[in-house]
Write a protein that holds these residues in place. Structure first.
Motif, PDB file in Angstrom:
ATOM      1  N   ASP A  11       0.878  -1.191   0.000  1.00  0.00           N
ATOM      2  CA  ASP A  11       0.000   0.000   0.000  1.00  0.00           C
ATOM      3  C   ASP A  11       0.910   1.234   0.000  1.00  0.00           C
ATOM      4  N   ASP A  15       7.187   3.838   3.719  1.00  0.00           N
ATOM      5  CA  ASP A  15       8.064   2.691   4.046  1.00  0.00           C
ATOM      6  C   ASP A  15       7.894   1.578   3.012  1.00  0.00           C
ATOM      7  N   ASP A  16       6.738   1.526   2.345  1.00  0.00           N
ATOM      8  CA  ASP A  16       6.590   0.610   1.204  1.00  0.00           C
ATOM      9  C   ASP A  16       7.542   1.023   0.075  1.00  0.00           C
ATOM     10  N   ASN A  39      -2.465   2.690   3.376  1.00  0.00           N
ATOM     11  CA  ASN A  39      -1.933   4.049   3.557  1.00  0.00           C
ATOM     12  C   ASN A  39      -2.670   5.054   2.686  1.00  0.00           C
ATOM     13  N   VAL A 124       2.973  -6.261   2.654  1.00  0.00           N
ATOM     14  CA  VAL A 124       3.301  -5.217   3.636  1.00  0.00           C
ATOM     15  C   VAL A 124       2.176  -4.179   3.765  1.00  0.00           C
ATOM     16  N   GLY A 125       0.978  -4.579   3.398  1.00  0.00           N
ATOM     17  CA  GLY A 125      -0.208  -3.751   3.602  1.00  0.00           C
ATOM     18  C   GLY A 125      -1.285  -4.638   4.227  1.00  0.00           C
ATOM     19  N   ASP A 240       8.123  -1.921   6.829  1.00  0.00           N
ATOM     20  CA  ASP A 240       8.063  -2.786   5.640  1.00  0.00           C
ATOM     21  C   ASP A 240       9.444  -3.211   5.142  1.00  0.00           C
TER      22      ASP A 240
END
Ligand code: RIB
Ligand code: CA
Length: 315
Positions: A11, A15-16, A39, A124-125, A240
Motif C-alpha cells: 500500500d 516505508d513501502d 496508507n 506489507v499492507g 516494511d
C-alpha cells in the motif's frame, strides 16, 4: 539475495517505497506487484508503485490494482497524517506506465500456478488481496512456498490502538484468513519493526545519492515528522523494509519462535489484535511441528545502515 520468484503486495506508502528500493537493489526476482488500500487507496498505491519502479529502473514489473475495500467493510480513507496526501510525502514523480488489467488477487493466483511450490509472497499492507486470492483458488497454500507479512504485534503495544497494528486493523478478517490457511507465515510485527530505524544521518546520506535515493530521502521528511515525537528524536521506524529484509535473508532475527497466531476480528477494543501464543517462552520455545506461524521477536542492531547501503545502489 533470493533467487526465488516473488509476488509483492503493498500500500505504497513511504516505508513501502523504501521496500521497493530494497527489493530492486537486492535483485529480487519480482514477477508482479499488487496494491491494496491502506496508507492510501489501492489505485493511488498502484500509481506510486509504477512511478517508483520506473524511477528505480524497473518499469518492466507488472503492477495490478488490488482491493479497494476490506473484506466485509469500507475503506476508511488512509493515513495522510503519516505518509502525506499522495502517500509518498508529497513528492511528485513523473507518471510512467499503467496497471495491468487483472486484479492483484488474480495476479497472485496466476503467478502461483506459473511457479508452483516456489513463489514467495511478501505482503506489507492489509491482507485483503491474499484473502481474496485464497477464495479464488483454495489450493493456493499448496502452490506458494511461503508468506511473509509486515503486521501485528506480539509483546508490544499497537500503533493504531492499544493493541492493534495498522495493517491487521485495516482488515482483520483477511488477516485471520491468511493465518488460517495451510501455508507458512512469518509475521514481522511491531516487536521488531519498531527497533529498525533510520536516523537523521541515514536520511542525509540517502539525499546525496542518485535520483531514486534522493526522492526517497525527500519522502522521509513527512515520515520523520510523524515519528519524531513517537521515537523522541528525528528518525523513523522501518516497518516494511525490515519485513522484506527478513524475507530475503538480509536480516536473520536473533529470536523467532514458532507460535500460533489468531486475530481479534470483533469491532470491540481488541479489533485487529494479533494473539500470539508464546507460552513456550520460559522453556525455550520447544518445537511445535504442526504450527506454521513464525514470529520474529528480536533482531540485532544496525538494520538502518544495511538498508542505506542497499538503497544507495539505486540509480
Ligand atoms: O504499521 C505499519 C504498517 O502500516 C506499514 O506497512 C506501513 O506502511 C503502514 O501501512
Ligand atoms: Ca505498508
Amino acid at each position: 539475495m533470493s533467487g526465488a520468484p516473488w509476488y509483492f503486495d503493498c500500500d505504497t506508502g513511504i516505508d513501502d517505497a523504501l521496500t521497493l528500493g530494497l527489493l530492486v537493489a537486492e535483485g529480487a526476482d519480482l514477477k508482479g506487484i499488487g496494491s491494496v488500500s491502506g496508507n492510501l487507496s489501492a489505485a493511488g498505491g498502484a500509481r506510486n508503485t509504477l512511478d517508483l519502479m520506473a524511477l528505480m529502473g524497473r518499469p518492466d514489473v507488472p503492477v495490478a490494482v488490488g482491493a479497494h475495500d476490506p473484506i466485509g467493510g469500507v475503506f476508511g480513507g488512509g493515513a495522510e497524517f503519516v505518509h502525506g496526501a499522495n502517500g509518498i510525502g508529497e513528492v511528485e514523480l513523473p507518471h510512467v506506465g499503467e496497471p495491468v488489467a487483472e486484479s492483484a488477487a488474480a495476479m497472485l493466483v496466476r503467478l502461483a500456478h506459473e511457479h508452483p511450490g516456489t513463489l514467495r509472497v511478501l505482503a506489507v499492507g492489509p491482507l485483503t488481496n491474499l484473502a481474496l486470492a485464497l477464495e479464488l483458488e483454495p489450493e493456493l497454500p499448496s502452490l506458494v512456498a511461503d508468506v511473509v507479512i509486515m503486521g501485528g504485534a506480539a509483546l508490544v503495544p499497537g500503533n493504531v490502538s492499544a493493541v492493534a497494528e495498522a495493517n491487521i486493523w485495516n482488515d482483520p478478517i483477511a488477516a485471520q484468513a491468511v493465518f488460517d490457511a495451510a501455508w507458512p507465515v512469518t509475521m514481522v510485527g511491531l516487536d521488531v519493526t519498531m527497533l529498525a530505524r533510520f536516523e537523521e544521518s541515514h536520511r542525509t546520506e540517502l539525499a546525496a545519492g542518485g535520483a531514486a535515493p534522493a526522492a526517497l530521502a525527500a519522502m522521509l521528511d513527512v515520515y520523520f515528522q510523524y515519528y519524531t515525537p513517537i521515537l523522541g528524536r528525528p528518525s523513523c521506524a522501518l516497518h516494511d523494509p525490515l519485513a522484506a529484509a527478513i524475507a530475503l535473508g538480509v536480516v536473520v532475527p536473533t529470536l523467532a519462535p514458532v507460535a500460533p497466531v489468531e486475530v481479534d476480528t470483533t469491532d470491540g477494543p481488541g479489533r485487529g489484535q494479533t494473539l500470539v501464543d508464546l507460552r513456550g517462552r520460559f522453556v525455550g520455545y520447544p518445537a511445535q511441528p504442526d504450527v506454521r506461524h513464525t514470529v520474529p521477536l528480536e533482531i540485532a542492531e544496525g538494520f538502518g545502515d544495511r538498508l542505506l547501503e542497499s538503497l544507495l545502489r539505486l540509480p
